[in-house]
Design an enzyme around this catalytic site. Structure first.
Site, mmCIF file in Angstrom:
data_model
loop_
_atom_site.group_PDB
_atom_site.id
_atom_site.type_symbol
_atom_site.label_atom_id
_atom_site.label_comp_id
_atom_site.label_asym_id
_atom_site.label_seq_id
_atom_site.Cartn_x
_atom_site.Cartn_y
_atom_site.Cartn_z
ATOM 1 N N SER A 38 0.835 -1.201 0.000
ATOM 2 C CA SER A 38 0.000 0.000 0.000
ATOM 3 C C SER A 38 0.870 1.251 0.000
ATOM 4 O O SER A 38 1.759 1.399 0.830
ATOM 5 C CB SER A 38 -0.885 0.048 1.250
ATOM 6 N N HIS A 70 -4.028 -1.439 -5.225
ATOM 7 C CA HIS A 70 -3.230 -2.613 -5.563
ATOM 8 C C HIS A 70 -3.694 -3.056 -6.946
ATOM 9 O O HIS A 70 -4.880 -3.279 -7.134
ATOM 10 C CB HIS A 70 -3.502 -3.765 -4.600
ATOM 11 N N ARG A 90 -0.245 -7.691 -3.838
ATOM 12 C CA ARG A 90 -0.024 -8.961 -3.148
ATOM 13 C C ARG A 90 -1.359 -9.556 -2.737
ATOM 14 O O ARG A 90 -2.388 -8.879 -2.749
ATOM 15 C CB ARG A 90 0.874 -8.778 -1.923
ATOM 16 N N THR A 91 -1.339 -10.831 -2.393
ATOM 17 C CA THR A 91 -2.502 -11.463 -1.766
ATOM 18 C C THR A 91 -2.299 -11.374 -0.267
ATOM 19 O O THR A 91 -1.248 -11.740 0.247
ATOM 20 C CB THR A 91 -2.625 -12.928 -2.213
ATOM 21 N N HIS A 92 -3.301 -10.850 0.431
ATOM 22 C CA HIS A 92 -3.200 -10.698 1.882
ATOM 23 C C HIS A 92 -3.797 -11.901 2.611
ATOM 24 O O HIS A 92 -4.746 -12.534 2.134
ATOM 25 C CB HIS A 92 -3.918 -9.427 2.344
ATOM 26 N N GLU A 191 -5.988 -2.419 14.209
ATOM 27 C CA GLU A 191 -5.885 -2.742 15.630
ATOM 28 C C GLU A 191 -6.707 -1.773 16.467
ATOM 29 O O GLU A 191 -6.912 -0.617 16.091
ATOM 30 C CB GLU A 191 -4.438 -2.640 16.143
ATOM 31 N N SER A 210 0.737 -7.643 6.481
ATOM 32 C CA SER A 210 1.402 -8.408 5.416
ATOM 33 C C SER A 210 2.827 -8.748 5.820
ATOM 34 O O SER A 210 3.195 -8.677 6.997
ATOM 35 C CB SER A 210 1.417 -7.591 4.119
ATOM 36 N N ASN A 233 0.486 5.994 8.345
ATOM 37 C CA ASN A 233 -0.389 6.566 9.383
ATOM 38 C C ASN A 233 0.220 6.270 10.747
ATOM 39 O O ASN A 233 0.978 5.312 10.908
ATOM 40 C CB ASN A 233 -1.792 5.950 9.299
HETATM 41 I I1 8IG Z 1 -1.376 1.151 5.260
HETATM 42 O O1 8IG Z 1 -2.202 1.088 11.116
HETATM 43 C C1 8IG Z 1 -1.733 0.354 6.992
HETATM 44 N N1 8IG Z 1 -1.866 -0.939 7.105
HETATM 45 N N2 8IG Z 1 -2.645 -3.457 10.924
HETATM 46 N N3 8IG Z 1 -2.429 -1.150 11.031
HETATM 47 C C2 8IG Z 1 -2.457 -2.297 10.302
HETATM 48 N N4 8IG Z 1 -2.284 -2.333 8.997
HETATM 49 C C3 8IG Z 1 -2.077 -1.171 8.392
HETATM 50 C C4 8IG Z 1 -2.043 0.050 9.052
HETATM 51 C C5 8IG Z 1 -2.224 0.063 10.458
HETATM 52 N N5 8IG Z 1 -1.826 1.011 8.150
#
Ligand code: 8IG
Length: 270
Positions: A38, A70, A90-92, A191, A210, A233
């Site tokens: 991402s 993606h 990708r595959t998550h 989370e 990932s 972030n």
């Molecule tokens: I972009 O803050 C991205 N992917 N788990 N937490 C989780 N995955 C993420 C985050 C995040 N930001």
């Protein structure tokens, strides 16, 4: 009575995908694989001119991409005297297609000849002072998915999973690069603030969905691994604002030229 042919193993399926990849790209062997997470897509053009671009679904064992930002494409890029194999998506794990599907690109890259892989992702950052749009080298990981891409009594060592040599190389290119421990949560929900605090107590600095399963499969395959997170972030509860996927894509766009420069200089040195 007739018997169906036995299903191929994941390694055989990756071998078939690598054969088809060579046919479709006209490139017999690839040297370095990159997986773009991402926010990393805008960096791809800095790697060079594409020799070929194919859809992942043209190869055995791949399924369609599922996340905005993606794209389900694979590019073969000639860079200096190297052939780069770039997965634009990708595959998550959270897609529920199983761990073998998550690591199929990694095993395909290994079967295609790649001896090194650059795993990138977008993630939340925990370290005070980190800002959205900042790249961080992955120094180690904590896999909270509760699973492994390896099946059976194959006790793969994960010491120095994220190559100290490649991390040092990145820091020579950009001495401001920090390092951190990446914690993979299963997702797809972000989370809770309490889980972010738990990740910090455990020794984590980056939270995402990932990379760890892919790194394990890459190590099993004998590849040298570089992991780079783009902190898109602040992890939940640290900024006072809710998280959204658009800010992730925005952070990627804003950081694209820095990420592109870093990736192209790194692959030239690997
Ligand atoms: I972009 O803050 C991205 N992917 N788990 N937490 C989780 N995955 C993420 C985050 C995040 N930001």
């Amino acid at each position: 009575m007739t018997h169906a042919a036995p299903a191929p193993t994941p390694y055989e399926l990756a071998g078939s995908a690598a054969e088809r990849l060579a046919e479709l790209t006209g490139v017999e062997r690839h040297d370095i694989a990159l997986v773009l997470g991402s926010g990393w897509l805008p960096a791809v053009d800095a790697l060079g001119e594409a020799t070929a671009e194919i859809d992942t679904t043209d190869l055995p064992g791949f399924s369609a991409a599922a996340v905005a930002g993606h794209s389900g494409k694979i590019r073969s890029i000639r860079s200096g005297d190297r052939n780069l194999l770039v997965f634009l998506s990708r595959t998550h794990f959270y897609e529920g297609k199983g761990v073998a599907a998550v690591v199929h690109p990694i095993r395909t890259a290994a079967a295609a000849g790649c001896s090194a892989i650059v795993l990138t992702n977008g993630c939340g950052g925990l370290k005070p002072g980190w800002k959205p749009g900042q790249p961080v080298l992955i120094s180690d990981h904590i896999n909270l998915t509760g699973t492994s891409p390896i099946v059976g009594a194959n006790f793969v060592d994960l010491t120095d999973l994220y190559s100290p040599r490649l991390r040092a190389m990145c820091q020579e290119i950009d001495s401001s690069l920090d390092e951190g421990v990446y914690v993979q949560f299963p997702g797809p929900h972000y989370e809770t603030p309490a889980e972010v605090r738990m990740a910090g107590v455990m020794g984590g600095h980056l939270v995402g969905m990932s990379t760890t399963l892919e790194a394990i499969a890459a190590r099993e395959a004998g590849m040298e691994i570089l992991g780079i997170s783009l902190v898109t972030n602040l992890a939940a509860g640290l900024s006072g604002e809710p998280l959204n996927h658009e800010e992730v894509l925005e952070a990627g766009k804003a950081a694209a030229s820095r990420m592109g420069g870093l990736l192209s200089q790194v692959v030239a040195k690997i």
